[in-house]
Write an enzyme that holds these catalytic residues in place. Structure first.
Site, PDB file in Angstrom:
ATOM      1  N   ASP A  35      43.410  40.718  33.207  1.00 47.04           N
ATOM      2  CA  ASP A  35      43.909  41.324  34.435  1.00 47.04           C
ATOM      3  C   ASP A  35      44.878  42.471  34.160  1.00 47.04           C
ATOM      4  O   ASP A  35      45.464  42.572  33.080  1.00 47.04           O
ATOM      5  CB  ASP A  35      44.634  40.276  35.283  1.00 47.04           C
ATOM      6  CG  ASP A  35      43.660  39.369  36.031  1.00 47.04           C
ATOM      7  OD1 ASP A  35      42.443  39.456  35.777  1.00 47.04           O
ATOM      8  OD2 ASP A  35      44.137  38.580  36.873  1.00 47.04           O
ATOM      9  N   HIS A 180      45.721  38.670  30.164  1.00 45.35           N
ATOM     10  CA  HIS A 180      46.188  39.967  30.644  1.00 45.35           C
ATOM     11  C   HIS A 180      46.058  41.009  29.547  1.00 45.35           C
ATOM     12  O   HIS A 180      46.265  40.696  28.369  1.00 45.35           O
ATOM     13  CB  HIS A 180      47.635  39.869  31.130  1.00 45.35           C
ATOM     14  CG  HIS A 180      47.780  39.032  32.364  1.00 45.35           C
ATOM     15  ND1 HIS A 180      47.798  37.649  32.319  1.00 45.35           N
ATOM     16  CD2 HIS A 180      47.865  39.365  33.672  1.00 45.35           C
ATOM     17  CE1 HIS A 180      47.897  37.178  33.562  1.00 45.35           C
ATOM     18  NE2 HIS A 180      47.944  38.197  34.399  1.00 45.35           N
TER      19      HIS A 180
END
Length: 224
Positions: A35, A180
């Site tokens: 992300d 992430h």
């Protein structure tokens, strides 16, 4: 056993099983997802790690970061990764008016189109936050909502060992793993970068194959 995702993910998914997707079918396949891309620091290092092993992943991108780092965005797609919509600037879309939430998504679509010539059909809401209206809106937009069922917790500034353990102790057939590849200002994701080779090699030893989200879930990545 798998770490359960947020309880509300499960509820939304049970109410909307075709629209809110937590995992794939029970095959020895895993989707790595990242992300908050793209930045110019951590995302390139994640891409380097994936390229070293020939693994394709799925990146949920923030519109304003796509605008700021177009070359990194184009590198992702050039190297075979899939990119999905993760809003314009990462607000909690369940807590703002629906019209604003819709603009967050469409503005990001416009940036994907401008920079990469593609319109994403995969969407992941910031913080995994959903509302009934937002789900209906994504259906109208013909997007699928891609959640996860394994959380690396990599953003918590934990060690690379702990990132790897969080993934490897919870992964199962069809898992969607949340990591992430960009963070807040000054936030290090060195742990994610360091853990990646070990995670990939360990899952290969367990006879898992890596899939992008469209491959895992048999859904299209982009509007045609």
């Amino acid at each position: 056993g798998e770490r359960p995702p947020h309880a509300e993910h499960v509820d939304w998914s049970e109410l909307n099983p075709e629209q809110v997707l937590l995992h794939g079918p029970p095959r020895k396949e895993v989707a790595l997802t990242f992300d908050d891309a793209p930045d110019d620091t951590w995302t390139p290092q994640v891409l380097d790690g994936l390229r070293e092993f020939g693994v394709q992943a799925t990146f949920f991108c923030i519109g304003e970061r796509v605008r700021a780092n177009p070359d990194v965005f184009r590198r992702m797609t050039r190297e075979g990764h899939i990119v999905g919509n993760h809003s314009w600037n990462h607000p909690n879309l369940a807590k703002i008016p629906l019209a604003e939430a819709t603009t967050q998504i469409t503005r990001t679509d416009d940036e994907f189109r401008r920079v990469g010539g593609i319109v994403p059909l995969l969407f992941r809401p910031p913080y995994g936050a959903l509302s009934e209206d937002l789900i209906k809106e994504t259906i109208r937009m013909k997007k699928k909502i891609v959640m996860w069922n394994v959380d690396s917790l990599d953003w918590m500034q934990i060690s690379d060992y702990q990132v790897a353990a969080n993934i490897l102790s919870h992964v199962g057939p069809g898992s969607i793993v949340l990591q992430h590849s960009a963070g807040g200002v000054g936030q290090s994701l060195q742990n994610t970068v360091n853990a990646l080779p070990y995670v990939i090699q360990t899952l290969w030893k367990r006879d898992y194959n890596f899939r992008t989200i469209p491959e895992l879930l048999s859904i299209p990545a982009y509007a045609t």
